[in-house]
Write a protein that holds these residues in place. Sequence first.
Motif, PDB file in Angstrom:
ATOM      1  N   THR A 244       0.832  -1.206   0.000  1.00 54.08           N
ATOM      2  CA  THR A 244       0.000   0.000   0.000  1.00 54.08           C
ATOM      3  C   THR A 244       0.863   1.250   0.000  1.00 54.08           C
ATOM      4  OG1 THR A 244      -1.724  -1.203   1.196  1.00 54.08           O
ATOM      5  CG2 THR A 244      -1.857   1.189   1.204  1.00 54.08           C
ATOM      6  N   ARG A 245       1.939   1.238   0.781  1.00 49.06           N
ATOM      7  CA  ARG A 245       2.846   2.402   0.795  1.00 49.06           C
ATOM      8  C   ARG A 245       3.497   2.595  -0.575  1.00 49.06           C
ATOM      9  NH1 ARG A 245       4.209  -0.092   5.775  1.00 49.06           N
ATOM     10  NH2 ARG A 245       3.429   1.079   7.575  1.00 49.06           N
TER      11      ARG A 245
ATOM     12  N   ARG B  15       1.038   4.028  -2.921  1.00 47.75           N
ATOM     13  CA  ARG B  15       0.847   5.453  -2.635  1.00 47.75           C
ATOM     14  C   ARG B  15       1.965   6.282  -3.254  1.00 47.75           C
ATOM     15  NH1 ARG B  15       2.666   6.804   3.139  1.00 47.75           N
ATOM     16  NH2 ARG B  15       4.568   6.268   1.990  1.00 47.75           N
ATOM     17  N   ASP B  16       3.204   5.794  -3.106  1.00 46.15           N
ATOM     18  CA  ASP B  16       4.336   6.548  -3.647  1.00 46.15           C
ATOM     19  C   ASP B  16       4.277   6.631  -5.169  1.00 46.15           C
ATOM     20  OD1 ASP B  16       5.201   6.811  -1.052  1.00 46.15           O
ATOM     21  OD2 ASP B  16       6.578   5.106  -1.147  1.00 46.15           O
TER      22      ASP B  16
ATOM     23  N   SER C   2       1.550   6.260  -7.141  1.00 44.89           N
ATOM     24  CA  SER C   2       0.397   7.049  -7.600  1.00 44.89           C
ATOM     25  C   SER C   2       0.598   8.543  -7.377  1.00 44.89           C
ATOM     26  CB  SER C   2      -0.868   6.579  -6.880  1.00 44.89           C
ATOM     27  OG  SER C   2      -0.748   6.773  -5.474  1.00 44.89           O
ATOM     28  N   SER C   3       1.449   8.900  -6.403  1.00 43.93           N
ATOM     29  CA  SER C   3       1.683  10.322  -6.142  1.00 43.93           C
ATOM     30  C   SER C   3       2.513  10.986  -7.231  1.00 43.93           C
ATOM     31  CB  SER C   3       2.391  10.503  -4.794  1.00 43.93           C
ATOM     32  OG  SER C   3       3.678   9.894  -4.819  1.00 43.93           O
TER      33      SER C   3
ATOM     34  N   HIS D 287     -12.055   5.153  -5.316  1.00 43.24           N
ATOM     35  CA  HIS D 287     -11.285   6.119  -6.106  1.00 43.24           C
ATOM     36  C   HIS D 287     -11.609   5.983  -7.590  1.00 43.24           C
ATOM     37  CE1 HIS D 287      -7.946   8.672  -7.314  1.00 43.24           C
ATOM     38  NE2 HIS D 287      -7.567   7.729  -8.166  1.00 43.24           N
TER      39      HIS D 287
ATOM     40  N   GLY E 280      -3.758   9.261  -1.686  1.00 36.50           N
ATOM     41  CA  GLY E 280      -2.514   9.039  -0.965  1.00 36.50           C
ATOM     42  C   GLY E 280      -2.701   9.087   0.538  1.00 36.50           C
ATOM     43  N   ASP E 281      -3.523  10.017   1.028  1.00 34.18           N
ATOM     44  CA  ASP E 281      -3.777  10.100   2.470  1.00 34.18           C
ATOM     45  C   ASP E 281      -4.522   8.862   2.972  1.00 34.18           C
ATOM     46  OD1 ASP E 281      -2.577  12.563   2.366  1.00 34.18           O
ATOM     47  OD2 ASP E 281      -4.481  13.674   2.229  1.00 34.18           O
TER      48      ASP E 281
ATOM     49  N   LEU F 142      -4.477   5.837   1.616  1.00 33.54           N
ATOM     50  CA  LEU F 142      -3.559   4.695   1.608  1.00 33.54           C
ATOM     51  C   LEU F 142      -2.562   4.780   2.755  1.00 33.54           C
ATOM     52  CD1 LEU F 142      -2.842   4.321  -2.224  1.00 33.54           C
ATOM     53  CD2 LEU F 142      -4.422   3.006  -0.808  1.00 33.54           C
ATOM     54  N   SER F 143      -2.131   5.974   3.108  1.00 33.46           N
ATOM     55  CA  SER F 143      -1.209   6.132   4.244  1.00 33.46           C
ATOM     56  C   SER F 143      -1.870   5.694   5.550  1.00 33.46           C
ATOM     57  CB  SER F 143      -0.750   7.593   4.344  1.00 33.46           C
ATOM     58  OG  SER F 143      -0.016   7.975   3.202  1.00 33.46           O
TER      59      SER F 143
END
Length: 312
Positions: free
Chosen positions: A132-133, A136-137, A139-140, A203, A212-213, A215-216
């Motif tokens: 997941t992290r 997130r990275d 997709s950001s 999403h 991102g938030d 997923l974090s």
Amino acid sequence: MAAAPAQPAAEPLVSSDIELIALLSGAACVGGIVLAVVSVVGTRASAKPPSRSSRRLSRLWNGTGVSAAERRRHRIVVVAAIAAGALAWMVTGLPMVGLLAGIAVPGAPWLFGVGRAEQRAIARIEAVGEWTRRLRDVSSTGQGLQQAIIATVSTAPEEIGDEVALLAARLQAGWHARDALLAFAGQLGDPMCDQVVAALVLHLSDRGERLGDVLSSIATAAAAEVATRREVEAKRTQPRFAVRFLTGMTLLTLAYGLLNPQYMEPYGTPTGQVVLVVLGGTFVALLAWTRAMSLPPAPVRFLAIPDERREG
């Protein structure tokens, strides 16, 4: 000149020869009729769904594994159980001993491996949090969700690497993203993965900018869940040791009975066989009960996902 010896007369057919010829002729006629019918009707039957009994037999033979390796491993265990049961029956002459030996082959790893499923589940939750992290990275950086998932295949944790690769392959093959994500959650089968999939599915519909938030926060919750489960797992060590100890003592007793016929002699009578079945069945049930007490309750999922194995 001497006259040539007379040729012996041909022996008449006896009744057994006549019956054999009639039997072969009848079989040839029946075979010809069957071939004629097949040539007209054909050999392809219309596809029908398998019956309930055939599905049960298939599950008994192939097991419930998803991968081909798991099904192959299950078939090897089934064959080994049948061979061990037959060998024990031949050595002792007692069919019930063969039955117990056949049950012991798949039962011993099942009892000795108590807790391994929970350890794999914990490792998977940790892997889901790590994946997941990474998602997130990626997709950001501005990539779309599907492209971000495909980009994480090479860096996905080993515990869920096959599932992530299959998810990416389905997306590349043209699957609808929602269906592919739900199938991914169904393979992992854990509420924590359901949270990730639910966030990704939402999403897809609203295209929010706070993915991102979300997923974090899910990754943080996964780390907390791993810490809690490991603490609970440490407290279950003693009952699981009891399960392994009782399983080992049971196998030693069974092996002693196989090597010492005098030990099993009182069970040679029909009454003794009944007593042996009752005692063995009761002891196996107690072992299974003890194992069940050492396991945590099954996690409750909130995504209603059909079982692909039942559908297939």
